[in-house]
Structures are given as C-alpha cells and as structure tokens.
Design a protein around this motif. Structure first.
Motif, PDB file in Angstrom:
ATOM      1  N   GLY A  66     -77.355  61.323  39.192  1.00 14.35           N
ATOM      2  CA  GLY A  66     -77.954  60.002  39.031  1.00 14.35           C
ATOM      3  C   GLY A  66     -79.313  60.053  38.384  1.00 14.35           C
ATOM      4  N   VAL A  67     -80.109  61.079  38.704  1.00 15.99           N
ATOM      5  CA  VAL A  67     -81.435  61.217  38.083  1.00 15.99           C
ATOM      6  C   VAL A  67     -81.293  61.460  36.584  1.00 15.99           C
ATOM      7  CG1 VAL A  67     -83.545  62.595  38.004  1.00 15.99           C
ATOM      8  CG2 VAL A  67     -82.497  62.027  40.214  1.00 15.99           C
ATOM      9  N   GLY A  68     -80.333  62.316  36.218  1.00 19.99           N
ATOM     10  CA  GLY A  68     -80.096  62.552  34.797  1.00 19.99           C
ATOM     11  C   GLY A  68     -79.665  61.296  34.080  1.00 19.99           C
ATOM     12  N   LEU A  69     -78.782  60.511  34.719  1.00 20.43           N
ATOM     13  CA  LEU A  69     -78.359  59.241  34.125  1.00 20.43           C
ATOM     14  C   LEU A  69     -79.518  58.257  34.022  1.00 20.43           C
ATOM     15  CD1 LEU A  69     -74.863  58.414  35.688  1.00 20.43           C
ATOM     16  CD2 LEU A  69     -75.366  59.096  33.347  1.00 20.43           C
ATOM     17  N   ALA A  70     -80.400  58.255  35.038  1.00 19.05           N
ATOM     18  CA  ALA A  70     -81.560  57.357  35.005  1.00 19.05           C
ATOM     19  C   ALA A  70     -82.478  57.710  33.839  1.00 19.05           C
ATOM     20  CB  ALA A  70     -82.321  57.426  36.330  1.00 19.05           C
ATOM     21  N   ALA A  71     -82.630  59.021  33.574  1.00 15.24           N
ATOM     22  CA  ALA A  71     -83.458  59.446  32.435  1.00 15.24           C
ATOM     23  C   ALA A  71     -82.864  58.944  31.130  1.00 15.24           C
ATOM     24  CB  ALA A  71     -83.580  60.964  32.414  1.00 15.24           C
ATOM     25  N   PHE A  72     -81.518  59.042  31.007  1.00 16.00           N
ATOM     26  CA  PHE A  72     -80.904  58.538  29.792  1.00 16.00           C
ATOM     27  C   PHE A  72     -81.010  57.026  29.699  1.00 16.00           C
ATOM     28  CE2 PHE A  72     -77.552  56.822  27.196  1.00 16.00           C
ATOM     29  CZ  PHE A  72     -77.723  57.537  26.027  1.00 16.00           C
ATOM     30  N   SER A  73     -80.876  56.338  30.818  1.00 17.67           N
ATOM     31  CA  SER A  73     -81.006  54.884  30.821  1.00 17.67           C
ATOM     32  C   SER A  73     -82.391  54.469  30.345  1.00 17.67           C
ATOM     33  CB  SER A  73     -80.731  54.345  32.225  1.00 17.67           C
ATOM     34  OG  SER A  73     -80.879  52.947  32.271  1.00 17.67           O
ATOM     35  N   ALA A  74     -83.418  55.181  30.810  1.00 20.70           N
ATOM     36  CA  ALA A  74     -84.780  54.897  30.359  1.00 20.70           C
ATOM     37  C   ALA A  74     -84.913  55.136  28.860  1.00 20.70           C
ATOM     38  CB  ALA A  74     -85.776  55.766  31.130  1.00 20.70           C
ATOM     39  N   ASN A  75     -84.371  56.254  28.388  1.00 22.88           N
ATOM     40  CA  ASN A  75     -84.380  56.562  26.959  1.00 22.88           C
ATOM     41  C   ASN A  75     -83.688  55.456  26.171  1.00 22.88           C
ATOM     42  OD1 ASN A  75     -83.361  57.406  24.409  1.00 22.88           O
ATOM     43  ND2 ASN A  75     -81.942  58.815  25.353  1.00 22.88           N
ATOM     44  N   ALA A  76     -82.492  55.049  26.622  1.00 21.48           N
ATOM     45  CA  ALA A  76     -81.705  54.075  25.877  1.00 21.48           C
ATOM     46  C   ALA A  76     -82.428  52.746  25.759  1.00 21.48           C
ATOM     47  CB  ALA A  76     -80.340  53.888  26.537  1.00 21.48           C
ATOM     48  N   VAL A  77     -83.057  52.301  26.859  1.00 15.63           N
ATOM     49  CA  VAL A  77     -83.757  51.017  26.835  1.00 15.63           C
ATOM     50  C   VAL A  77     -84.931  51.065  25.863  1.00 15.63           C
ATOM     51  CG1 VAL A  77     -85.195  49.449  28.186  1.00 15.63           C
ATOM     52  CG2 VAL A  77     -83.044  50.286  29.128  1.00 15.63           C
ATOM     53  N   LEU A  78     -85.777  52.084  25.991  1.00 20.94           N
ATOM     54  CA  LEU A  78     -86.972  52.151  25.142  1.00 20.94           C
ATOM     55  C   LEU A  78     -86.595  52.343  23.678  1.00 20.94           C
ATOM     56  CD1 LEU A  78     -90.014  52.036  25.196  1.00 20.94           C
ATOM     57  CD2 LEU A  78     -90.072  54.508  25.571  1.00 20.94           C
ATOM     58  N   PHE A  79     -85.625  53.216  23.418  1.00 23.82           N
ATOM     59  CA  PHE A  79     -85.177  53.445  22.047  1.00 23.82           C
ATOM     60  C   PHE A  79     -84.547  52.181  21.463  1.00 23.82           C
ATOM     61  CE2 PHE A  79     -81.884  54.660  18.990  1.00 23.82           C
ATOM     62  CZ  PHE A  79     -82.627  55.419  18.092  1.00 23.82           C
ATOM     63  N   ASN A  80     -83.683  51.526  22.245  1.00 23.98           N
ATOM     64  CA  ASN A  80     -83.035  50.306  21.759  1.00 23.98           C
ATOM     65  C   ASN A  80     -84.052  49.226  21.425  1.00 23.98           C
ATOM     66  OD1 ASN A  80     -80.384  51.166  21.836  1.00 23.98           O
ATOM     67  ND2 ASN A  80     -80.005  50.395  23.886  1.00 23.98           N
ATOM     68  N   VAL A  81     -85.008  49.021  22.317  1.00 22.72           N
ATOM     69  CA  VAL A  81     -86.021  47.977  22.092  1.00 22.72           C
ATOM     70  C   VAL A  81     -86.821  48.277  20.832  1.00 22.72           C
ATOM     71  CG1 VAL A  81     -88.151  46.989  23.004  1.00 22.72           C
ATOM     72  CG2 VAL A  81     -86.181  47.286  24.506  1.00 22.72           C
ATOM     73  N   ALA A  82     -87.304  49.522  20.708  1.00 20.92           N
ATOM     74  CA  ALA A  82     -88.150  49.879  19.574  1.00 20.92           C
ATOM     75  C   ALA A  82     -87.377  49.860  18.256  1.00 20.92           C
ATOM     76  CB  ALA A  82     -88.773  51.259  19.797  1.00 20.92           C
ATOM     77  N   SER A  83     -86.185  50.459  18.246  1.00 25.85           N
ATOM     78  CA  SER A  83     -85.430  50.556  16.993  1.00 25.85           C
ATOM     79  C   SER A  83     -84.849  49.208  16.579  1.00 25.85           C
ATOM     80  CB  SER A  83     -84.321  51.601  17.115  1.00 25.85           C
ATOM     81  OG  SER A  83     -83.398  51.250  18.127  1.00 25.85           O
ATOM     82  N   THR A  84     -84.367  48.417  17.552  1.00 26.70           N
ATOM     83  CA  THR A  84     -83.842  47.096  17.215  1.00 26.70           C
ATOM     84  C   THR A  84     -84.931  46.191  16.675  1.00 26.70           C
ATOM     85  OG1 THR A  84     -82.106  47.266  18.896  1.00 26.70           O
ATOM     86  CG2 THR A  84     -82.647  45.064  18.115  1.00 26.70           C
ATOM     87  N   ASP A 107     -91.123  42.299  23.237  1.00 26.37           N
ATOM     88  CA  ASP A 107     -91.023  41.718  24.573  1.00 26.37           C
ATOM     89  C   ASP A 107     -89.664  41.050  24.778  1.00 26.37           C
ATOM     90  OD1 ASP A 107     -91.869  40.969  27.115  1.00 26.37           O
ATOM     91  OD2 ASP A 107     -92.753  39.095  26.418  1.00 26.37           O
ATOM     92  N   GLY A 108     -89.195  40.311  23.770  1.00 27.60           N
ATOM     93  CA  GLY A 108     -87.908  39.635  23.883  1.00 27.60           C
ATOM     94  C   GLY A 108     -86.762  40.610  24.015  1.00 27.60           C
ATOM     95  N   ASN A 109     -86.734  41.620  23.157  1.00 33.13           N
ATOM     96  CA  ASN A 109     -85.677  42.626  23.240  1.00 33.13           C
ATOM     97  C   ASN A 109     -85.719  43.380  24.565  1.00 33.13           C
ATOM     98  OD1 ASN A 109     -84.260  42.367  20.726  1.00 33.13           O
ATOM     99  ND2 ASN A 109     -86.026  43.229  19.685  1.00 33.13           N
ATOM    100  N   ALA A 110     -86.936  43.642  25.066  1.00 31.53           N
ATOM    101  CA  ALA A 110     -87.067  44.351  26.338  1.00 31.53           C
ATOM    102  C   ALA A 110     -86.509  43.523  27.490  1.00 31.53           C
ATOM    103  CB  ALA A 110     -88.531  44.698  26.605  1.00 31.53           C
ATOM    104  N   LYS A 111     -86.818  42.232  27.511  1.00 32.66           N
ATOM    105  CA  LYS A 111     -86.329  41.370  28.595  1.00 32.66           C
ATOM    106  C   LYS A 111     -84.794  41.274  28.561  1.00 32.66           C
ATOM    107  CE  LYS A 111     -90.306  38.385  29.584  1.00 32.66           C
ATOM    108  NZ  LYS A 111     -91.335  39.313  29.149  1.00 32.66           N
ATOM    109  N   LEU A 112     -84.228  41.144  27.378  1.00 35.30           N
ATOM    110  CA  LEU A 112     -82.776  41.068  27.265  1.00 35.30           C
ATOM    111  C   LEU A 112     -82.119  42.381  27.694  1.00 35.30           C
ATOM    112  CD1 LEU A 112     -82.591  39.138  23.886  1.00 35.30           C
ATOM    113  CD2 LEU A 112     -81.858  38.268  26.109  1.00 35.30           C
ATOM    114  N   THR A 113     -82.758  43.496  27.353  1.00 33.31           N
ATOM    115  CA  THR A 113     -82.211  44.794  27.742  1.00 33.31           C
ATOM    116  C   THR A 113     -82.329  45.009  29.240  1.00 33.31           C
ATOM    117  OG1 THR A 113     -82.853  45.689  25.584  1.00 33.31           O
ATOM    118  CG2 THR A 113     -82.309  47.277  27.292  1.00 33.31           C
TER     119      THR A 113
END
Length: 448
Positions: free
Chosen positions: A351-369, A175-181
């Motif tokens: 923009g849609v393609g970038l949004a998909a990557f942004s979603a990937n980056a947030v979820l991956f960053n939160v989980a892996s961090t 939750d903390g990592n998600a809020k910061l991201t």
C-alpha cells in the motif's frame, strides 16, 4: 496502480488512471499579492458545478468498477478469461475512437457533448438492473454495455480535458486540475468499499442503479454550467486523415510535449502490467485476506489526496518545469516496497508503494495536463488531447497481457520486480529532456 493521464477509469475497471498562454506566468500568479490574484475557484459557479458533478460521477464509476467483475463472476459465472475481457473492452475504445473523438470535440459544443455522453452512460448502466429483473441478463449483454460505455467515456474525456481552459483563468489551471484529480483519489478511497457493501446488500445488478444516478447528477450539473464565449474558428476543408493526425503532428513538433507523452505511455504500459498481477500477488504470495486487499487500495489513495491538496504550492516551489520530472523520478524508490512486501501486516508495504505512485500520478498529471492546456491552441486542443489518449492508453491492453505473461513464466514476485522497475524507468524520458535544465517552462511560441 492507476494509469497516468486519465480523469477516471471506464466502467469495468477499478483503476483511476496517469494551452495558449504564457506558462512562465504561472509562478508569478501564485506568488503575487492576494489583491492581484484571480478570484478563488471556490467562487466560480461553473467550476463548482463541474467539480461537484465529476466528484459524484467518479464515485459512481468506482462503485461500478467493483460491481462489474462481481456481476460477471458471481451472477453470470464467467471464467477468469471471460472476466478479463471486460478490462480489454473497457480500455479498447481509447485505441479505436480517440482520434475521431478529438475531431468531434473540436467541432461541437463540448459541454453538450459531455451531457449526451453522461445521459448515454446512465441509460446503459440503468439497463443492467432492468434486464436482470426480467431474467434476460447475459454475459454478451454485459460486454455490450461495458464496450459502449467505454466509447462514450472516450468522447466525454476528450471534451472534458478540452473544456476546462475555457471555464477558468489560465493562472488557475493548476488549482483546477488538482481539485478535479483529488476527486478521483477521494472516490478511489471510498468507492470500492461502498461498492462492496452495496453488492452485499442489494446484489451486483441493482448496484448499477447508483452508477446510473451518478451519471445523471453529472449531466444535471453540466446542464447548469454557462458556456464561456468562444471565438468562431474558420476551418479549412482538409482530408479526414490529415485532420485526425493534426494532434499527433503538433505534439511531435513540441519537444516537451513529445517527451511527456513518451513518459506517460511507458508508465501506463508498466503500471497496467503491475495491475494485472497485483491482486493475485497479494492473495497467493502474501496470503492477504479480502479485507487486507481492500485496505491496501484505500491506503494507496491517501498519497494522491495529500499531494493533490498541495499541488499548487509544490508547483510554485519546485518550478513549473522541474515539477514534471521530479514527480516521476523522486517517488520511484518507494515502488520497490511492493515486491518486498511479506505476509501479515507486511502487506501494507504494498500500500505504501501504491501511495507513492498515486502521489506521483496526481502531481505529474496536474503539471503535465496544465502545461498541455496552456501551450496548445484552443482550436486543436481536442485533437491534441485525443492524440495523447490514443497513444498512452492504447498500450494499456498490451501492458496487461505482458504482466500476465511475466507472472506465468517467472513467478509473481519476479514479475512484479520487473514491472515496478519498468514503471520507475519511465521517468528517464522527462529527466533527459529540456525540462531537466529548466526551473519554469518558458513562454511558448504557439501557432495554430
């Protein structure tokens, strides 16, 4: 496209970028009855101070990401190559000082180190309008400010990623990592627009007053944080070279951490290759206006904001192990919309393609961090975080060079096809890893 694993870009770049407890306990914590759960992070004074300060700091950094290249190109009349050197100087400190920064972060009070870095960055940013006012602003001075700010950003980042587990319970790290991201994505959504407006109203140099103020706010919030008690750590005297590589050796011994690092590194390489040609692609191939380009980047932040708000639930639903590789693999087909975009409103496909990557980056960053923070002994967490930054951000300048070379040799659309397919291929490191056969990460066996 933002690189994975970053709390935010250093000044001079507009992109955002890609732990000692039982990991398998996380799902139980999320699905436990409300009475058994830890208090909400919204009631944590320390976390709210850090979150608020970082939100303001991220906004200021995004404003500077617009102001720096505009100051160089319009005010100082820099060439295309001279402007591109700002990106190199912004990211080069990750390759040069990350490993020593890990040792420093493990030896000193991390909160105080972050305060000093914020004050230093504020002084550097505020120096730009002062020097411009007396007519002494030069491209060399701007290079020095961006490079020194990059060094302080590396020190801040390593300490920042190492301090959070000491501030909040382990069950709340997701939750903390998600809020910061989410703060990073919110800043990406509005920061560039605010930066553009400020540059138009007060000029590029004076815009850095807002950036300096943002770092001062961050320093003030950190000053108000109460340090969590840390047990004394007995340190054996070892050669500096050995201590600098402690983090790398630990990651290499942990199969999941190693695969995640390879995935992050490959993704950042191809993401930066894409980023180096994407604006040129939109302007020259899609004939997009500056307003459309800005709209594309605003749309891209929406994916990260939505997924950031749902990160905890998605982690519980998919599983703490499965979510790491799913986040990298599933959004990949949407990246293909970027080279398929066409002129007019078809530019929004980018923009849609970038949004998909942004979603990937947030979820991956939160989980892996979160996983890294949980399985790494606190005594070496700074060095492990530094090792990650050294490897996965060290390839960023190389990726930028490759993107430019491919665009020159093959054309922008063909180069973009290669880059987005390369970005998607990074998921293979975590798909073909122990994570693929697991729902939740097992209880790690950690030794300091």
């Amino acid at each position: 496209m933002p690189p994975i694993g970053s709390p935010g870009p250093p000044p001079g770049d507009r992109r955002s970028a890609q732990t000692g407890t039982h990991v398998s306990q996380h799902v139980a914590d999320i699905t436990a009855p409300a009475s058994a759960r830890p208090p909400s992070l919204l009631r944590s004074r320390n976390f709210l101070l850090v979150w608020g300060g970082q939100t303001v700091s991220e906004l200021g950094t995004r404003i500077a990401g617009v102001a720096v290249p505009l100051l160089a190109a319009d005010t100082l009349h820099a060439s295309v190559f001279q402007v591109s050197l700002l990106t190199v100087l912004a990211w080069l400190p990750y390759l040069v000082v990350s490993l020593p920064a890990g040792i420093i972060a493990d030896r000193v009070n991390q909160r105080r180190l972050m305060i000093l870095c914020d004050l230093g960055r504020a002084a550097l940013m505020l120096s730009l309008p002062v020097v411009a006012l007396v007519g002494q602003l030069t491209l060399g001075f701007l290079y020095a400010v961006v490079g020194l700010s990059g060094v302080l950003t590396v020190l801040f980042t390593v300490a920042y990623k190492s301090m959070l587990p000491a501030l909040i319970p382990a069950a709340q790290l997701v939750d903390g990592n998600a809020k910061l991201t989410m703060s990073q994505d919110a800043a990406e959504l509005v920061g560039p627009s605010i930066g553009g407006v400020l540059v138009g109203l007060v000029g590029a140099a004076r815009t850095f007053l807002s950036n300096g103020l943002a770092f001062l706010v961050s320093a003030l919030t950190l000053l108000l944080v109460r340090d969590a008690p840390r047990p004394p750590v007995r340190r054996e005297r070892v050669p500096l070279r050995v201590e600098m590589t402690d983090g790398l050796r630990f990651v290499r011994r942990e199969p999941i951490l190693w695969k995640v690092l390879l995935c992050t590194t490959a993704s950042n390489f191809w993401v930066m290759a894409t980023s180096s040609i994407e604006v040129t692609f939109m302007l020259r191939e899609l004939h997009a206006s500056s307003v459309q380009v800005g709209l594309v980047f605003s749309v891209s932040a929406i994916g990260g904001l939505v997924v950031g708000a749902l990160a905890g639930r998605l982690s519980a639903w998919l599983g703490t192990a499965r979510v790491i590789w799913v986040a990298m693999a599933v959004p990949g087909p949407l990246y293909l919309l970027m080279p398929l975009a066409w002129s007019g409103w078809g530019v929004l496909l980018y923009g849609v393609g970038l949004a998909a990557f942004s979603a990937n980056a947030v979820l991956f960053n939160v989980a892996s961090t979160t996983y890294r923070q949980r399985v790494t002994p606190p005594a070496i967490l700074g060095r492990v975080n530094a090792a990650y930054l050294w490897v996965c951000f060290g390839v960023i300048p190389l990726g930028a060079l490759l993107g430019g070379a491919l665009g020159t040799a093959l054309g922008l659309r063909a180069a973009l096809w290669i880059c987005v397919l390369g970005t998607w291929s990074a998921c293979l490191f975590v798909v073909f890893s122990p994570l693929r056969t697991m729902r939740d990460t097992p209880e790690p066996v950690v030794s300091s």
